[in-house]
Structures are given as C-alpha cells and as structure tokens.
Design a protein around this motif. Structure first.
Motif, PDB file in Angstrom:
ATOM      1  N   PRO B  13       0.973  -1.025  -0.152  1.00  0.00           N
ATOM      2  CA  PRO B  13      -0.029   0.129   0.138  1.00  0.00           C
ATOM      3  C   PRO B  13       0.843   1.194  -0.052  1.00  0.00           C
ATOM      4  CG  PRO B  13      -0.041  -1.172   2.101  1.00  0.00           C
ATOM      5  CD  PRO B  13       0.894  -1.789   1.303  1.00  0.00           C
ATOM      6  N   GLY B  14       0.243   2.330  -0.470  1.00  0.00           N
ATOM      7  CA  GLY B  14       1.048   3.596  -0.438  1.00  0.00           C
ATOM      8  C   GLY B  14       1.853   3.596  -1.500  1.00  0.00           C
ATOM      9  N   GLY B  17       8.360   2.292  -2.934  1.00  0.00           N
ATOM     10  CA  GLY B  17       8.781   1.470  -3.869  1.00  0.00           C
ATOM     11  C   GLY B  17       9.676   0.117  -3.408  1.00  0.00           C
ATOM     12  N   ASP B  19      10.225  -2.985  -2.644  1.00  0.00           N
ATOM     13  CA  ASP B  19       9.398  -4.251  -2.365  1.00  0.00           C
ATOM     14  C   ASP B  19      10.216  -5.397  -2.141  1.00  0.00           C
ATOM     15  OD1 ASP B  19      10.387  -4.263  -5.001  1.00  0.00           O
ATOM     16  OD2 ASP B  19       8.437  -4.773  -5.988  1.00  0.00           O
ATOM     17  N   LYS B  23       8.412  -9.115  -1.812  1.00  0.00           N
ATOM     18  CA  LYS B  23       8.951 -10.432  -2.836  1.00  0.00           C
ATOM     19  C   LYS B  23       9.562 -11.332  -1.952  1.00  0.00           C
ATOM     20  CE  LYS B  23       9.527  -7.796  -7.105  1.00  0.00           C
ATOM     21  NZ  LYS B  23      10.559  -6.813  -8.027  1.00  0.00           N
ATOM     22  N   ALA B  26       6.882 -13.232  -0.270  1.00  0.00           N
ATOM     23  CA  ALA B  26       6.123 -13.743  -1.295  1.00  0.00           C
ATOM     24  C   ALA B  26       6.681 -15.161  -1.602  1.00  0.00           C
ATOM     25  CB  ALA B  26       5.614 -12.906  -2.232  1.00  0.00           C
ATOM     26  N   VAL B  36       0.340 -17.714  -3.736  1.00  0.00           N
ATOM     27  CA  VAL B  36       0.535 -16.247  -3.563  1.00  0.00           C
ATOM     28  C   VAL B  36       0.255 -15.376  -4.745  1.00  0.00           C
ATOM     29  CG1 VAL B  36       2.258 -14.460  -2.698  1.00  0.00           C
ATOM     30  CG2 VAL B  36       2.316 -16.871  -1.832  1.00  0.00           C
ATOM     31  N   TYR B  38       0.764 -11.296  -5.643  1.00  0.00           N
ATOM     32  CA  TYR B  38       1.426 -10.047  -5.287  1.00  0.00           C
ATOM     33  C   TYR B  38       0.718  -9.112  -6.105  1.00  0.00           C
ATOM     34  CZ  TYR B  38       5.201  -6.443  -5.208  1.00  0.00           C
ATOM     35  OH  TYR B  38       5.983  -5.269  -4.878  1.00  0.00           O
ATOM     36  N   THR B  39       0.511  -7.946  -5.587  1.00  0.00           N
ATOM     37  CA  THR B  39      -0.192  -6.656  -6.050  1.00  0.00           C
ATOM     38  C   THR B  39       0.620  -5.876  -6.933  1.00  0.00           C
ATOM     39  OG1 THR B  39       0.182  -5.211  -4.182  1.00  0.00           O
ATOM     40  CG2 THR B  39      -1.943  -6.625  -4.143  1.00  0.00           C
ATOM     41  N   GLY B  40       1.889  -5.941  -6.848  1.00  0.00           N
ATOM     42  CA  GLY B  40       2.749  -4.807  -7.209  1.00  0.00           C
ATOM     43  C   GLY B  40       2.653  -3.372  -6.230  1.00  0.00           C
ATOM     44  N   LEU B  41       3.341  -2.425  -6.939  1.00  0.00           N
ATOM     45  CA  LEU B  41       3.525  -1.259  -6.242  1.00  0.00           C
ATOM     46  C   LEU B  41       2.287  -0.436  -6.336  1.00  0.00           C
ATOM     47  CD1 LEU B  41       7.218  -0.366  -7.166  1.00  0.00           C
ATOM     48  CD2 LEU B  41       6.523  -1.492  -5.377  1.00  0.00           C
ATOM     49  N   ARG B  42       2.360   0.400  -5.064  1.00  0.00           N
ATOM     50  CA  ARG B  42       1.313   1.635  -5.268  1.00  0.00           C
ATOM     51  C   ARG B  42      -0.072   1.169  -5.172  1.00  0.00           C
ATOM     52  NH1 ARG B  42       3.774   5.674  -9.693  1.00  0.00           N
ATOM     53  NH2 ARG B  42       5.914   5.234  -9.242  1.00  0.00           N
ATOM     54  N   THR B  44      -3.730   1.258  -3.624  1.00  0.00           N
ATOM     55  CA  THR B  44      -4.545   2.067  -2.582  1.00  0.00           C
ATOM     56  C   THR B  44      -5.223   0.935  -1.784  1.00  0.00           C
ATOM     57  OG1 THR B  44      -6.779   2.218  -3.762  1.00  0.00           O
ATOM     58  CG2 THR B  44      -5.074   4.006  -4.047  1.00  0.00           C
ATOM     59  N   PRO B  45      -5.796   1.358  -0.432  1.00  0.00           N
ATOM     60  CA  PRO B  45      -6.396   0.521   0.317  1.00  0.00           C
ATOM     61  C   PRO B  45      -7.615  -0.427  -0.482  1.00  0.00           C
ATOM     62  CG  PRO B  45      -5.975   2.014   1.756  1.00  0.00           C
ATOM     63  CD  PRO B  45      -5.505   2.685   0.464  1.00  0.00           C
ATOM     64  N   GLU B  46      -8.171   0.691  -1.180  1.00  0.00           N
ATOM     65  CA  GLU B  46      -9.464   0.085  -1.727  1.00  0.00           C
ATOM     66  C   GLU B  46      -9.183  -0.820  -2.950  1.00  0.00           C
ATOM     67  OE1 GLU B  46      -8.734   3.212  -1.269  1.00  0.00           O
ATOM     68  OE2 GLU B  46     -10.236   4.224  -0.415  1.00  0.00           O
TER      69      GLU B  46
END
Lengths: 557, 133
Positions: B13-14, B17, B19, B23, B26, B36, B38-42, B44-46
């Motif tokens: 979140p946030g 950068g 990670d 990783k 993960a 697993v 992994y969302t990647g960077l940046r 939002t909570p939403e």
C-alpha cells in the motif's frame, strides 16, 4: 608484472607449502567448507603473484588520475581534499528540513543532500488522494517554488553543493532550484550539485517512476543538453547502483547493472544528437558500500576500470574527464538491523572505510536507528562523525589507493570485472538496459531471496539477529517521528497558494508544458517558466502523465 | 490430499517502492506451499481490498517502509470489514516502530513482523492463523 622464473619459483614453493596447509587443516578444520564473497567468488586461503600473473601494471592499474583509473580519478585523491561528506536529509515540511540542513552545515557537513517525500518523487501534490499518509514521511514535501524557497532559506546556493535525490520529476525540481538560486542573486554557471535523475534503476529496483521509459529518457537527455549549455557544473545524472544493491543484487551485479544503465543513457543522448564529450564529464555514479569489506573495495576499483573502457573504447570519448567514473557512496541501509541498533555504528564505519579505500568522491553514512525510523539529530551526528574519524584520525587518506598491489585485492578486482562484463554482454544481447529491466529484476530477486535464506539458515551471520542475540533488548529512545499534522499544514499551505497566485497565467503555462511535451522541444525552459509562476509539481506532472501515459510495473518474483 | 491451500495476497500500500521484503516473503510463502498473489507497487487500500475479495484470499500481508502504515494498514482492515470479509487475516511488516504496534493491533492487524524476522516465523504464523487452516 612478474618474470616467469619468479612465478615458477613461487609455484614450486606453493606446491610444497600445500602439504603443510593440508596438515594444518587436518589438525584444525576450517570454519567453512568453502569461503565465498557475496558475489559468489571463491576465496582462497592465501593469494600470491600467481593469482595476478596476467596483470599488466600499466594497462590494468596505471597511476591514480590516469586511464584506466583503477587507482582513483585524481592524481592525489584525499591528500588534496577529502571526499564530500554529504548526509542525506529531509523530512516533514520545508521549514523543518531547512533547520536540519543548517544544523548539518554548522556541524561541518560539506554538501547538502536532499530527500523528498514520496508524493514529490512520484509527481503528486500533497492534496492528491495518493499522498494520503505519505506527506513529509521519508523526505520533505515540495509542491511548488514556494516550498523550495523555504527549503533553501538563508543557504547560499552559489556556495554549497546540493545533491537532490529525485528521479522521475528531476527536471522540474532542478528548474525550481535554478529559480531559487537566481532569486538569491546567483548565476546558473555558479551552481554545483547533482540530481539523481536515473529512471532506469527506478524501473529495475526502486519503484518511483511516473512515465514509460521512452519519454523518461527524453526528459533526461533534455536535461543533459540544457545543463551542458546553461548549468555547466551541474552533475546531470547520478547513475545509481545503490538502490539495485538495496533491492538485493550482488557486488558484481551492482557494477554491471549500474554501468549497463549508464550505457543506455549515453546511447540515448548520442541518439538525441549530443556529442559524448559534451555530457560525458557530467555523468556521475552512486554506489552502495556493503559489508563484505574487501570485495567492496575491489568493486569500486573494478567499476572505475570498466567504465573507463566503456567510454573510451565503446563510445570513443576523447576527453579524459569522460572516462572517469566519479561516484557518491552510501553505506548499505539493508545491512542495518533493528536488533542491537548500536552495532550498526560499526557496520556503517566499516562500510564507509571500504568506500574511502575504494576512492569515493562523496559519502553518506547511515545512522544507527535507520532500521527503525528516520535518523534523529543524535544518530545523524554520530554517522557524520564516523566519516570525520576516517578522514582525520586514522591516516588512511594520506596515501592514494593503499591496497593497490595487494595480491588479493587485485585478483578480486579482476574477477569482479570479468563477472561484470559477462552481465553487461548478456544485457547487450537483450537489447540494452531498458529492454533488460525484467531480466535484471529477476536476477536481483533471486539474489535477495538467496541472501535471506542464507541468513535464515545461518550460513550468513548477522550479529544480534541470528547470532549473539540479547534476551532483553532496550529499544533506542528519541526516534524521529513525523506526525500527520505535517500533511494537514502542507495541504493548507498549498490551498492558500493556489488561491493567491495568478491562475490565468498558470493555465497558460500548463498549456505551454503540454505543447512542448507533444513536440520534440527541450522541456527545461518550459519547466523554468512554469515553476516561476508557482505552477505546482503535481500540475506539471499531471500534464506529462496525460500526454505520455504512466509506466505499469511487470510483476516479477 | 484434499487440504485447501492457503491463499495469500501480498500487497504494497502507499507510494513506497521498496519491495524486496514483500517479494522475499511472497517467495517464501509460495515455497511453503501457499498460493501467493503479489499486487505490485502503489496500491490504494481500496485496490487491495478489491483484489483480496476477487482472489478470495485467506490472508492479506501488507508491507510498508515509508511510515504511512498508521494511515493505510487500518484502512485496509476497515474496508475488509465493511465488505463482510472480517475473517481475512491481515498481517503487516516493514519499518514499523514498536510503539505503533499496539495501535495497529487494536485496529485489527493480527501481527506485525519487524526487520530481522526469520521467514520461517512468518510462514509458521500464517499456517497457524489463516482462516482456512
């Protein structure tokens, strides 16, 4: 370097000695079955001239200040002037960071180094929803020229050298810096400093990118071109292995990936029509100083030699200043532990010593509490004093390249160089650093995972974490805290600015930014015009996002 | 074997950068037999909550080094609860001062793993506490 008959004698001696060694090992078994550097180079029991038999002194070492610069970029190095002691600082609002800057200058720091908060680094104003919780946290929040004026209040920009850790929006921050300096009465030619401005490493290992590679590379070459004419003493890029190393790569990969990124910038600038000697002397580098002391020293020496060859042989640069790899170093943040944090003072000191023995031009020493928070005044002072002890008290700066000629250091330098070339050739084969982003990410991730496994299974010792732990640990007090009110104050200040400035002018200037972005004009003059009228960083980056789109990360692990 | 594999969303979140940790974790969870994502960077909570629901995960692991954890971690828990996914185990890691941990736990973060935590400890905790276990 050695005559064949000498080498034969040594070989014969070593042969008979090896029986003695075997007996000693039998009596007292060695601590490890095999000793390795962090780059996976096997370490022998002892090194002799046999290990550097192929070396040619003049070709491979030379003298300091001479090609291939293995022994340093200046003839007398620290005998003339010590490296720039440059502690990275920035947090909260411009007022608070200005106080920290003035404190550090009073304590004998010789250059400023500014950290920006993440919204600034990613081109968002403080009032953007993505900035939630991040304002002023890991650096100072800069929304407009107004913040930049406060940041450098009473600091004469023609007299200090300032390094700004900014990448994606580097041109805009540099524009603000130039305008503040001019308002203080200094000319552009009087300005000294560095912008990091290294976008490839953001894609590879650090994550604060905005635009896709192509327009990003264009902004970078725009800066090279503009500064070569207008701000001649400015280091227009600091090609950064630091972050790649923090992301987990090895020393050999750090040399290779950093210099491969360097090749990509030189290629892009030449493609944009610049002469290599026009910008070559203003390229600078940024390396990590990690814990494997001797390998790190060899790393810096090898990197200088590889870059000299790249610039001279590959790009045909003629100006010797284009051949020299000048670099800033930061001690390894990722080597610091939250456990027994005072031990970090020693780790940092050894890393700093490696950087100095490796011939760095500028150094940042990490503070012992950085695995827990941003450094406090007390911890940053000890970090700075660490550099001063190395510089003034222990005598290592009185001679240039004191470890040059060590059989081990030279052998390791050669081996690291060979490994680095292998990676560079691999990246060349993939089409260069920009095309090899995924490859580098994979290599880094694998190295990081192996490193963590080595700690977990105790192959690698980390004092306080997997060995010599304390049962009861007292946590350090006085950690720096940036509270949320910083964000509220910053947003209020920005709101007021947006009400009070000439918004018709702002609109017109943003239109100019858009038109310049859509053409192939140099963006720097447009950025300068815009920031002068208090157009914000977020507004300018908003237009750039609109014109060029945003980079989307490839998930590699 | 009919045992359901634990599904984990590792998220950043946030704007931070860095990670490497995310990783590495993960990879370790995957090597321990979990699924697993992994969302990647940046994120939002939403975005994180939406990914967690879509992927029907048992665990959300959040990683932050920038100091924004106090704002963003509780937001993720709150949004998960609003979506009726209160049984998802939420854990966090990164540069998080000890003194912030009670507040994060009160907000519903089950556990916080600081720097130097062995991978094995994280794996063990998740195996013992994930909803499907």
């Amino acid at each position: 370097m050695f005559k064949q008959d000498q080498l034969d004698k040594i070989a014969a001696k070593k042969e008979s000695w090896s029986a003695k060694l075997a007996a000693a090992v039998k009596k007292r078994p060695e601590r490890e079955a095999q000793f390795m550097t962090d780059s996976g180079i096997e370490v022998n029991t002892v090194y002799t001239p046999l290990d550097i038999a192929d070396m040619d002194y003049e070709r491979d070492l030379g003298l300091p200040g001479e090609y291939p610069y293995t022994r340093g970029v200046q003839p007398n190095m620290y005998r003339g002037r010590l490296w720039t002691m440059r502690q990275y600082a920035g947090f909260g609002t411009a007022e608070e960071t200005n106080q920290r800057f003035r404190y550090l200058l009073e304590q004998g720091q010789t250059g400023l180094s500014c950290a920006f908060d993440l919204p600034t680094q990613i081109g968002y104003d403080s009032d953007h929803p993505m900035a939630r919780g991040e304002i002023g946290k890991v650096g100072v929040a800069i929304d407009s020229l107004q913040d930049m004026e406060t940041l450098f209040d009473q600091i004469p920009l023609g007299k200090v050298s300032t390094s700004m850790t900014i990448n994606a929006p580097a041109g805009i921050l540099l524009a603000m810096y130039i305008v503040v300096a001019e308002k203080q009465g200094f000319k552009r030619a009087e300005l000294n400093g560095t912008i990091q401005n290294d976008i490839i490493k953001e894609y590879v290992g650090r994550g604060t990118y905005i635009l896709p590679p192509e327009p990003s590379m264009r902004l970078i070459t725009n800066i090279f071109e503009f500064c070569s004419k207008e701000v001649p003493n400015w280091n227009t890029i600091s090609i950064s292995g630091y972050h790649i190393r923090e992301a987990g790569c090895t020393a050999a990969q750090e040399i290779a990936f950093t210099l491969a990124d360097g090749i990509a910038y030189v290629d892009a600038a030449i493609k944009a029509g610049l002469d290599v000697d026009q910008f070559g002397p203003r390229l600078s580098f940024f390396f990590n100083a990690h814990l494997n002391f001797l390998e790190e020293i060899a790393k810096f020496r090898a990197a200088r030699r590889v870059w000299a060859k790249i610039m001279k042989e590959r790009f045909g640069a003629k100006d010797p200043r284009s051949w020299t790899l000048r670099f800033h170093t930061q001690t390894a943040g990722c080597s610091l532990t939250a456990q027994q944090p005072m031990v970090n003072i020693m780790r940092t000191a050894f890393e700093a010593l490696a950087a100095v023995l490796g011939g760095t031009q500028s150094l940042h020493t990490n503070s012992y509490d950085e695995a827990l928070a941003l450094p406090s005044d007390e911890s940053v002072l000890i970090a700075l004093r660490t550099q001063q002890v190395i510089g003034y008290e222990i005598g290592v700066c009185d001679v240039v390249d004191p470890l040059g000629g060590s059989y081990y250091i030279e052998s390791l330098t050669n081996q690291l160089e060979a490994k680095a070339w292998e990676y560079i050739e691999k990246i060349d084969a993939l089409g260069g650093a920009v095309k090899a982003i995924d490859y580098m990410q994979k290599e880094i991730h694998n190295a990081a995972y192996q490193y963590q496994l080595a700690i977990d299974n105790k192959k690698k010792t980390v004092i306080g974490v997997n060995k010599f732990q304390l049962k009861e640990e007292e946590k350090p007090k006085n950690l720096l805290k940036v509270d949320l009110s910083v964000g509220e104050r910053q947003i209020a200040k920005l709101k007021k600015l947006k009400e009070e400035r000439d918004n018709a002018k702002v609109e017109a200037l943003l239109k100019q930014v858009r038109e310049a972005a859509q053409s192939d004009a140099n963006m720097m003059p447009v950025f300068i015009d815009a920031v002068k009228e208090y157009v914000t960083l977020g507004e300018i980056c908003g237009v750039l996002r609109d014109v060029f789109g945003e980079y989307k990360q490839q998930i590699v692990f | 074997m009919s045992e359901k594999r634990i599904r984990v969303l590792v998220a950043k979140p946030g704007l931070d950068g860095h990670d490497r940790g995310a990783k590495v974790i993960a990879q370790a969870l995957r090597d321990a037999g979990m699924e697993v994502i992994y969302t990647g960077l940046r994120q939002t909570p939403e975005q994180i909550v939406s990914a967690a629901l879509q992927e029907d995960v048992d665990v959300v692991g959040l990683s932050i080094l920038s100091g924004a954890h106090g704002t963003l971690f509780p937001e993720v828990v709150k949004l998960l609860r609003e979506q009726g996914a209160e049984d998802v185990l939420v854990v966090g890691g990164g540069i998080i001062p000890d003194e912030d941990i009670p507040e994060l736990k009160a907000a519903g973060i089950a556990e916080v793993f600081g720097p130097g935590t062995p991978l094995e400890d994280v794996v063990k905790y998740i195996k013992e506490n994930a909803k499907s276990s």
